[in-house]
Design a protein around this motif. Sequence first.
Motif, PDB file in Angstrom:
ATOM      1  N   SER A  97      23.407  -5.981  14.045  1.00 34.48           N
ATOM      2  CA  SER A  97      24.166  -5.303  14.772  1.00 34.48           C
ATOM      3  C   SER A  97      23.652  -4.482  15.805  1.00 34.48           C
ATOM      4  O   SER A  97      24.080  -4.136  16.942  1.00 34.48           O
ATOM      5  N   TYR A  98      22.102  -4.712  15.743  1.00 37.80           N
ATOM      6  CA  TYR A  98      21.279  -3.881  16.652  1.00 37.80           C
ATOM      7  C   TYR A  98      20.444  -5.014  17.547  1.00 37.80           C
ATOM      8  O   TYR A  98      21.212  -5.597  18.475  1.00 37.80           O
ATOM      9  N   ASP A  99      19.246  -5.189  17.299  1.00 41.59           N
ATOM     10  CA  ASP A  99      18.379  -6.123  18.418  1.00 41.59           C
ATOM     11  C   ASP A  99      19.070  -7.572  17.980  1.00 41.59           C
ATOM     12  O   ASP A  99      19.161  -8.350  19.209  1.00 41.59           O
ATOM     13  N   ASN A 112      29.161  -1.038  19.610  1.00 35.20           N
ATOM     14  CA  ASN A 112      28.301   0.072  19.883  1.00 35.20           C
ATOM     15  C   ASN A 112      26.890  -0.178  19.723  1.00 35.20           C
ATOM     16  O   ASN A 112      26.206   0.241  20.461  1.00 35.20           O
ATOM     17  N   GLU A 113      26.434  -0.833  18.561  1.00 42.02           N
ATOM     18  CA  GLU A 113      25.097  -1.090  18.411  1.00 42.02           C
ATOM     19  C   GLU A 113      24.178  -1.851  19.321  1.00 42.02           C
ATOM     20  O   GLU A 113      23.216  -1.559  19.660  1.00 42.02           O
ATOM     21  N   SER A 114      24.847  -2.850  19.421  1.00 42.17           N
ATOM     22  CA  SER A 114      24.189  -4.018  20.464  1.00 42.17           C
ATOM     23  C   SER A 114      24.223  -3.481  21.684  1.00 42.17           C
ATOM     24  O   SER A 114      23.293  -3.905  22.311  1.00 42.17           O
ATOM     25  N   PHE A 115      25.265  -3.059  22.228  1.00 45.70           N
ATOM     26  CA  PHE A 115      25.402  -2.673  23.581  1.00 45.70           C
ATOM     27  C   PHE A 115      24.234  -1.163  23.566  1.00 45.70           C
ATOM     28  O   PHE A 115      23.483  -1.524  24.779  1.00 45.70           O
ATOM     29  N   ALA A 116      24.246  -0.354  22.829  1.00 41.84           N
ATOM     30  CA  ALA A 116      23.402   0.829  22.850  1.00 41.84           C
ATOM     31  C   ALA A 116      21.764   0.089  22.915  1.00 41.84           C
ATOM     32  O   ALA A 116      20.762   0.644  23.318  1.00 41.84           O
ATOM     33  N   THR A 117      21.626  -0.913  21.869  1.00 43.49           N
ATOM     34  CA  THR A 117      20.161  -1.502  22.101  1.00 43.49           C
ATOM     35  C   THR A 117      19.932  -2.178  23.349  1.00 43.49           C
ATOM     36  O   THR A 117      18.906  -2.085  23.647  1.00 43.49           O
ATOM     37  N   PHE A 148      17.787   3.928  11.080  1.00 43.95           N
ATOM     38  CA  PHE A 148      18.334   2.635  11.655  1.00 43.95           C
ATOM     39  C   PHE A 148      18.065   2.482  12.969  1.00 43.95           C
ATOM     40  O   PHE A 148      17.599   1.328  13.118  1.00 43.95           O
ATOM     41  N   VAL A 149      18.072   3.316  14.020  1.00 43.20           N
ATOM     42  CA  VAL A 149      17.866   2.772  15.065  1.00 43.20           C
ATOM     43  C   VAL A 149      16.473   2.531  15.260  1.00 43.20           C
ATOM     44  O   VAL A 149      16.074   1.402  15.836  1.00 43.20           O
ATOM     45  N   ALA A 150      15.407   3.490  14.703  1.00 45.89           N
ATOM     46  CA  ALA A 150      14.015   3.368  14.706  1.00 45.89           C
ATOM     47  C   ALA A 150      13.646   1.845  14.006  1.00 45.89           C
ATOM     48  O   ALA A 150      12.844   1.079  14.246  1.00 45.89           O
ATOM     49  N   SER A 205      17.255   7.153  24.665  1.00 41.73           N
ATOM     50  CA  SER A 205      18.001   6.363  25.561  1.00 41.73           C
ATOM     51  C   SER A 205      19.215   5.747  24.523  1.00 41.73           C
ATOM     52  O   SER A 205      20.390   5.420  25.096  1.00 41.73           O
ATOM     53  N   HIS A 206      18.706   5.258  23.353  1.00 48.23           N
ATOM     54  CA  HIS A 206      19.958   4.711  22.456  1.00 48.23           C
ATOM     55  C   HIS A 206      21.117   5.482  22.499  1.00 48.23           C
ATOM     56  O   HIS A 206      22.375   5.147  22.503  1.00 48.23           O
ATOM     57  N   GLU A 207      20.806   6.869  22.013  1.00 49.45           N
ATOM     58  CA  GLU A 207      21.926   7.769  21.655  1.00 49.45           C
ATOM     59  C   GLU A 207      22.914   8.052  22.976  1.00 49.45           C
ATOM     60  O   GLU A 207      23.963   8.194  22.932  1.00 49.45           O
ATOM     61  N   LEU A 208      22.119   8.152  23.922  1.00 49.95           N
ATOM     62  CA  LEU A 208      22.749   8.443  25.464  1.00 49.95           C
ATOM     63  C   LEU A 208      23.607   7.211  25.774  1.00 49.95           C
ATOM     64  O   LEU A 208      24.763   7.707  25.922  1.00 49.95           O
ATOM     65  N   ALA A 209      23.106   6.081  25.492  1.00 48.15           N
ATOM     66  CA  ALA A 209      23.657   4.764  26.008  1.00 48.15           C
ATOM     67  C   ALA A 209      25.125   4.631  24.934  1.00 48.15           C
ATOM     68  O   ALA A 209      26.393   4.385  25.521  1.00 48.15           O
ATOM     69  N   HIS A 210      25.216   5.147  23.963  1.00 46.75           N
ATOM     70  CA  HIS A 210      26.365   5.294  23.058  1.00 46.75           C
ATOM     71  C   HIS A 210      27.377   6.022  23.593  1.00 46.75           C
ATOM     72  O   HIS A 210      28.632   5.694  23.222  1.00 46.75           O
ATOM     73  N   GLN A 211      27.088   7.250  24.536  1.00 43.31           N
ATOM     74  CA  GLN A 211      28.246   8.002  25.019  1.00 43.31           C
ATOM     75  C   GLN A 211      29.253   6.934  25.846  1.00 43.31           C
ATOM     76  O   GLN A 211      30.344   7.218  25.983  1.00 43.31           O
ATOM     77  N   MET A 271      21.761   9.974  15.901  1.00 37.51           N
ATOM     78  CA  MET A 271      23.054   9.725  15.851  1.00 37.51           C
ATOM     79  C   MET A 271      23.827  10.128  17.080  1.00 37.51           C
ATOM     80  O   MET A 271      23.545  11.265  17.622  1.00 37.51           O
ATOM     81  N   GLU A 272      24.726   9.181  17.632  1.00 36.04           N
ATOM     82  CA  GLU A 272      25.391   9.621  19.050  1.00 36.04           C
ATOM     83  C   GLU A 272      26.374  10.554  18.887  1.00 36.04           C
ATOM     84  O   GLU A 272      27.408  10.269  19.510  1.00 36.04           O
ATOM     85  N   THR A 273      26.411  11.583  18.092  1.00 34.34           N
ATOM     86  CA  THR A 273      27.489  12.495  18.023  1.00 34.34           C
ATOM     87  C   THR A 273      27.906  12.873  19.346  1.00 34.34           C
ATOM     88  O   THR A 273      27.224  13.112  20.278  1.00 34.34           O
TER      89      THR A 273
HETATM   90 ZN    ZN Z   1      23.071   3.299  17.796  1.00 32.34          ZN
END
Ligand code: ZN
Length: 532
Positions: free
Chosen positions: A453-455, A401-406, A17-19, A378-384, A352-354
Amino acid sequence: MVRRSCPGALTLVVASFVALAGCAGTDSGVTAGRSTSAGSGPVMSLPGTATTVPDTDPAPADSSPPSTEPSTTPDPTDPSGPPVADTGDGIGDELYPALGNPGVDVQDYLVDIDYDRSVGVIDGSVTLQIEFTQDREQFTLDSLGPSVTSVTIDGDEVSFAADEPELRITPAEPIEAGDTHEVVVDFTAAPDGASSLSGLPSGWFTTPGGSYVLNEPDGARTWLPSNDHPSDKATWTFRITVPNDVTAVANGRLVGTTPTDDGEGETWEWREDEPMPTYLMLLVTGDYEIVESSTADGLPLVSVVLRDDLEQMQPFLDGIEAQIDFFETIFGPYPLDRYGLAVTDSFGGLAMETQGRSLFSRDDLRAPNGFIEELLLSHELAHQWFGNAVSPARWGDIWLNESFATYAQWLWLEHIGLTTVADETAFALENRQRGDGDATGAPAADDLFGYNSYDGGAIVLHALRLTIGDEDFFELLQRWAAENEGTSRTTDDFVDLAETVAGEQLDELFDAWLFGDPPPAGFPLVSAPAPG
Ligand code: ZN
Ligand code: ARG
């Protein structure tokens, strides 16, 4: 500048997904990597805007009074439509109506399970401290797959019925709003990561050497009876019993390990004190080593890496602090009590941003400083900050979630010289002009993790930034994380805060960029450069 290329392998796996999102819009496109067997969930018609809901006390979809005795048999002679206001099924999530449980606000979970990968069965119990927000004669939990053997309330056996995707529980005495009760559900489950309501598989997965969970959005209910909705955050204790040669890891801090009575296994206890919804659970088993350190500021870093991978992963563990430092300057203080990586032997294309310890595949962390590696980390860290400290109140708010982490991932990649925000935003805007049916603010149920939801959604933030200016934009992101920490929020909440910070009406901007499909053809300010 390096225009990334999308590695073929990443476009083939279904849980990518992210990739993929990073590569979407190219030929591999946003459709690559979708599960073809997906989409069993209902697709609801979507309104143009999200609704505001309370963060801790989700209300049912309708405004009818709290249900007393839900009936499951509609009366066909009643001309006024469904006779029963509430069948106890869900809390009104438009994308996934069955998720969540009216009147149920879980304060704390104790997940106590035995798992031996060679047997493949989870055997255990979950203890929920539930604060009830409605008078109830019956209530439900989400459960789709687990086989429940007993339910107690405050120690007394009560009657229950498996009515998938719900577990219906009938207390001996009616429950009053405001009461808190301890509910214990004993169950077994033989999970197989089967749910793919969102278009990607989620749940409990096995790997060559162990197992992991990737619950987002509705995988938790496939192996754990729970209140499986992001609007309900709770604290968590995990007691995971595994054979002696296996390590079990969950979110939070390791409380300790205890040998089982027969000496053949060990119980690993982990505690998560930061409020967390079900979809952010981390649970891996396998031959893991726990690697602990801390940042210069004293933030504990606790990672878990397969014993054989220690050397390969060290550069990535060493890189965590610089990313945290960078994001702290932009988004404000790291919002949780620890961070780390959990690197599994799953197939690649998984991230996954567990909460407090993000999940990755060993196959995706190969080249130190590589583009995909930096993107995922960086994407999963930003999700925190965006997703974990502040979670979406409804799945339709997934862009929070996803647009912000992107967007955060682009800021990081620009910072280290691997791309520029200008390039990424121009590229994503061009892709969104094609219009693919679901806008960023109104994702389809079976395409929750799609391009928009992402880029495709990160450019909404870019348009906002250009409109309100850098100072207000970054103040907004900091205030969003800090003021809403520990809660679940809607798109409307974000729009409201944006208007407060900017001191101007922004509905038109958000309407056009979040719900327009396609969105405006050019960014504000840069859309009409001076001629010549
Ligand atoms: Zn994400
Ligand atoms: N939140 C994850 C990521 O961006 C995506 C999870 C997708 N869900 C799934 N079941 N594969 O960052």
